[in-house]
Design a protein around this motif. Sequence first.
Motif, PDB file in Angstrom:
ATOM      1  N   LYS A 119      19.582  12.592 -96.131  1.00 29.09           N
ATOM      2  CA  LYS A 119      19.172  13.839 -96.776  1.00 29.09           C
ATOM      3  C   LYS A 119      19.117  14.985 -95.774  1.00 29.09           C
ATOM      4  O   LYS A 119      18.881  14.783 -94.579  1.00 29.09           O
ATOM      5  CB  LYS A 119      17.796  13.680 -97.433  1.00 29.09           C
ATOM      6  CG  LYS A 119      17.782  12.792 -98.656  1.00 29.09           C
ATOM      7  CD  LYS A 119      16.403  12.769 -99.294  1.00 29.09           C
ATOM      8  CE  LYS A 119      16.398  11.932-100.565  1.00 29.09           C
ATOM      9  NZ  LYS A 119      15.065  11.888-101.207  1.00 29.09           N
ATOM     10  N   ILE A 133      17.047  24.219-101.171  1.00 30.88           N
ATOM     11  CA  ILE A 133      17.673  22.904-101.292  1.00 30.88           C
ATOM     12  C   ILE A 133      17.329  22.272-102.634  1.00 30.88           C
ATOM     13  O   ILE A 133      16.157  22.122-102.973  1.00 30.88           O
ATOM     14  CB  ILE A 133      17.241  21.980-100.151  1.00 30.88           C
ATOM     15  CG1 ILE A 133      17.585  22.601 -98.799  1.00 30.88           C
ATOM     16  CG2 ILE A 133      17.892  20.605-100.298  1.00 30.88           C
ATOM     17  CD1 ILE A 133      17.080  21.803 -97.611  1.00 30.88           C
ATOM     18  N   GLN A 135      17.637  18.810-104.123  1.00 34.87           N
ATOM     19  CA  GLN A 135      17.953  17.447-103.724  1.00 34.87           C
ATOM     20  C   GLN A 135      18.644  16.667-104.838  1.00 34.87           C
ATOM     21  O   GLN A 135      19.425  15.744-104.555  1.00 34.87           O
ATOM     22  CB  GLN A 135      16.677  16.713-103.283  1.00 34.87           C
ATOM     23  CG  GLN A 135      16.030  17.253-102.026  1.00 34.87           C
ATOM     24  CD  GLN A 135      16.838  16.971-100.759  1.00 34.87           C
ATOM     25  OE1 GLN A 135      17.933  16.416-100.802  1.00 34.87           O
ATOM     26  NE2 GLN A 135      16.302  17.358 -99.613  1.00 34.87           N
ATOM     27  N   LYS A 138      22.180  18.173-104.990  1.00 38.99           N
ATOM     28  CA  LYS A 138      22.768  18.192-103.647  1.00 38.99           C
ATOM     29  C   LYS A 138      23.485  19.522-103.383  1.00 38.99           C
ATOM     30  O   LYS A 138      24.637  19.574-102.955  1.00 38.99           O
ATOM     31  CB  LYS A 138      23.724  17.016-103.459  1.00 38.99           C
ATOM     32  CG  LYS A 138      23.030  15.654-103.461  1.00 38.99           C
ATOM     33  CD  LYS A 138      22.128  15.506-102.248  1.00 38.99           C
ATOM     34  CE  LYS A 138      21.519  14.114-102.143  1.00 38.99           C
ATOM     35  NZ  LYS A 138      20.472  13.868-103.159  1.00 38.99           N
ATOM     36  N   THR A 139      22.748  20.600-103.640  1.00 40.81           N
ATOM     37  CA  THR A 139      23.263  21.934-103.355  1.00 40.81           C
ATOM     38  C   THR A 139      22.253  22.686-102.489  1.00 40.81           C
ATOM     39  O   THR A 139      21.042  22.446-102.574  1.00 40.81           O
ATOM     40  CB  THR A 139      23.524  22.742-104.630  1.00 40.81           C
ATOM     41  OG1 THR A 139      22.301  22.881-105.364  1.00 40.81           O
ATOM     42  CG2 THR A 139      24.573  22.058-105.496  1.00 40.81           C
ATOM     43  N   ILE A 140      22.756  23.581-101.671  1.00 35.15           N
ATOM     44  CA  ILE A 140      21.910  24.424-100.821  1.00 35.15           C
ATOM     45  C   ILE A 140      22.417  25.857-100.953  1.00 35.15           C
ATOM     46  O   ILE A 140      23.613  26.120-100.792  1.00 35.15           O
ATOM     47  CB  ILE A 140      21.964  23.988 -99.348  1.00 35.15           C
ATOM     48  CG1 ILE A 140      21.511  22.529 -99.216  1.00 35.15           C
ATOM     49  CG2 ILE A 140      21.097  24.900 -98.481  1.00 35.15           C
ATOM     50  CD1 ILE A 140      21.671  21.969 -97.815  1.00 35.15           C
ATOM     51  N   THR A 180      31.134  21.985 -97.700  1.00 34.35           N
ATOM     52  CA  THR A 180      30.542  20.682 -97.972  1.00 34.35           C
ATOM     53  C   THR A 180      30.102  20.034 -96.662  1.00 34.35           C
ATOM     54  O   THR A 180      30.903  19.899 -95.724  1.00 34.35           O
ATOM     55  CB  THR A 180      31.536  19.759 -98.690  1.00 34.35           C
ATOM     56  OG1 THR A 180      31.888  20.331 -99.954  1.00 34.35           O
ATOM     57  CG2 THR A 180      30.910  18.387 -98.936  1.00 34.35           C
ATOM     58  N   SER A 190      25.542  11.141 -98.243  1.00 29.92           N
ATOM     59  CA  SER A 190      25.350  12.203 -99.234  1.00 29.92           C
ATOM     60  C   SER A 190      26.231  13.379 -98.876  1.00 29.92           C
ATOM     61  O   SER A 190      26.527  13.609 -97.695  1.00 29.92           O
ATOM     62  CB  SER A 190      23.889  12.663 -99.289  1.00 29.92           C
ATOM     63  OG  SER A 190      23.033  11.626 -99.694  1.00 29.92           O
ATOM     64  N   LYS A 191      26.628  14.120 -99.895  1.00 25.71           N
ATOM     65  CA  LYS A 191      27.399  15.343 -99.688  1.00 25.71           C
ATOM     66  C   LYS A 191      26.638  16.517-100.300  1.00 25.71           C
ATOM     67  O   LYS A 191      26.261  16.466-101.474  1.00 25.71           O
ATOM     68  CB  LYS A 191      28.786  15.227-100.320  1.00 25.71           C
ATOM     69  CG  LYS A 191      29.707  14.210 -99.638  1.00 25.71           C
ATOM     70  CD  LYS A 191      31.065  14.191-100.305  1.00 25.71           C
ATOM     71  CE  LYS A 191      31.981  13.140 -99.667  1.00 25.71           C
ATOM     72  NZ  LYS A 191      32.304  13.466 -98.269  1.00 25.71           N
ATOM     73  N   TYR A 192      26.402  17.548 -99.498  1.00 23.77           N
ATOM     74  CA  TYR A 192      25.719  18.763 -99.940  1.00 23.77           C
ATOM     75  C   TYR A 192      26.712  19.925 -99.935  1.00 23.77           C
ATOM     76  O   TYR A 192      27.423  20.127 -98.946  1.00 23.77           O
ATOM     77  CB  TYR A 192      24.560  19.111 -99.016  1.00 23.77           C
ATOM     78  CG  TYR A 192      23.357  18.208 -99.116  1.00 23.77           C
ATOM     79  CD1 TYR A 192      22.207  18.619 -99.791  1.00 23.77           C
ATOM     80  CD2 TYR A 192      23.349  16.954 -98.510  1.00 23.77           C
ATOM     81  CE1 TYR A 192      21.087  17.797 -99.868  1.00 23.77           C
ATOM     82  CE2 TYR A 192      22.229  16.123 -98.590  1.00 23.77           C
ATOM     83  CZ  TYR A 192      21.108  16.555 -99.262  1.00 23.77           C
ATOM     84  OH  TYR A 192      20.003  15.744 -99.347  1.00 23.77           O
TER      85      TYR A 192
END
Length: 463
Positions: A119, A133, A135, A138-140, A180, A190-192
Amino acid sequence: MKAIYKYIMCAVAVLFAFASCDKNDDCSLDLSGNCLVEQIALDGYEGTIDLASRSIVVRIPETAPVNAMKITGLKIADGATANVAPGQTLDMSADQNIHVAAGDMYLDWTLSVLRDEAKIYSFVINGIYNGMIDQDAKTITVYVPGSVDIKNAIPTIELSKNATVDPLSGAPQDFSAPVTFTVSNNTASSKYVVKVIAIDKPKALFLGAASDMSKLDPEALEACTWMLANVPESMYASFADLQAGTIDISQCKIMWWHFHQDGGVDGHDPFIQKAPEALDAKNQLRDFYERGGALLLTRYATILPSFIGVTGDDEWTTPQNCWGGNEDSAELCGGPWDFIKYDPSHPLFEGTIDGDDTGRIYCTDKGYHITNSTAQYHIGSDWGNYPSHSYWETRNGGRIIGVGGDGAIVAWEYPAHDGKGGIICIGSGCYDWYSYTFEDGYEEKFHKNIAIMTKNAINYLTK
């Protein structure tokens, strides 16, 4: 390594024997074995053994159950015995002790599990602008001023323990399009998707005297950091920025000033001397308020309203019962600190975490250090010009939200009216963002109410 380990253990045992035996005792000791754990596995996951700390950590997937883990592999030194055996089931929701004995020697090992978590916990651009964020998605999202070069911005990323990230934290990155970031940690990944959005017209501002937020005092910096990570299209602005008109506030709906000063700001006249930057911008603040802009004023910023035409301009219309300590010697909370909900139905308290007395709002936890910085109105006929709560409301045009144990007004609002914006003031010493240290065993529960109340105030003032 085994030979060295055995030698050390034997030396310790011999020293113990000399210290505890006399000529009439049988001091023969069996020092021929050793107490090493050479291999252990739980549910097929191998443990990592640290001889120096006598600890064993088993890495497991993020969602793996831990309440009944089977020992699927165990090897200890020849001739040694242990209090656990292959096939045995252990509850690894807490650390377990492995006792290994060999002759007259023994060692205790700590066995624990560590989930493989991947994370991102914090994402900051150029050391200043905090990302929001999500969670689950999974976006910021990071909002920065329009002057920031987002094609060459530097992210600083805080990750789960043992995790790595690609692209790297600290490496310049082009954020003109979404980027990404892949987080990896053993079995977890994980991919953000990160979006950095340059805003020329912020919808919310955090105000301060510092030229940029990195120069704020720790209390205000903690509050500002939270705002930029939780309030969309928000940014920091100095009073000098406001006065010079360097920021376009045409779309701004709310400004928040959280004013900390070590030792306190004791009312009207000391405020003039300790907040000159704010008073230099008072015309801009007054204009913003009179055009419908909302203000959230906390700690000693609650003294501001009388200077921008909200109340009468004299020392008794400002909080007249003020004090505070220093951050580096803040008082230790032996338990939750709280104030009384004068208006329990007020939106400020919506969704807050209740304690034993639902008529109170609990703000800190045991082990937290607090400056008890207070800006309140004393109520009583003995002094202060406010004999009653109703008299205060009539004279100041405000509405009481919270009071202290002695009836002092510690949270209040000036409702929006005649095209002017609404204002919420929180001057309770319980409203505190920053603890310079935490005592062992500190667990945050009620302190979350500080952020909840702040978000409620912003939502209420801008709806």
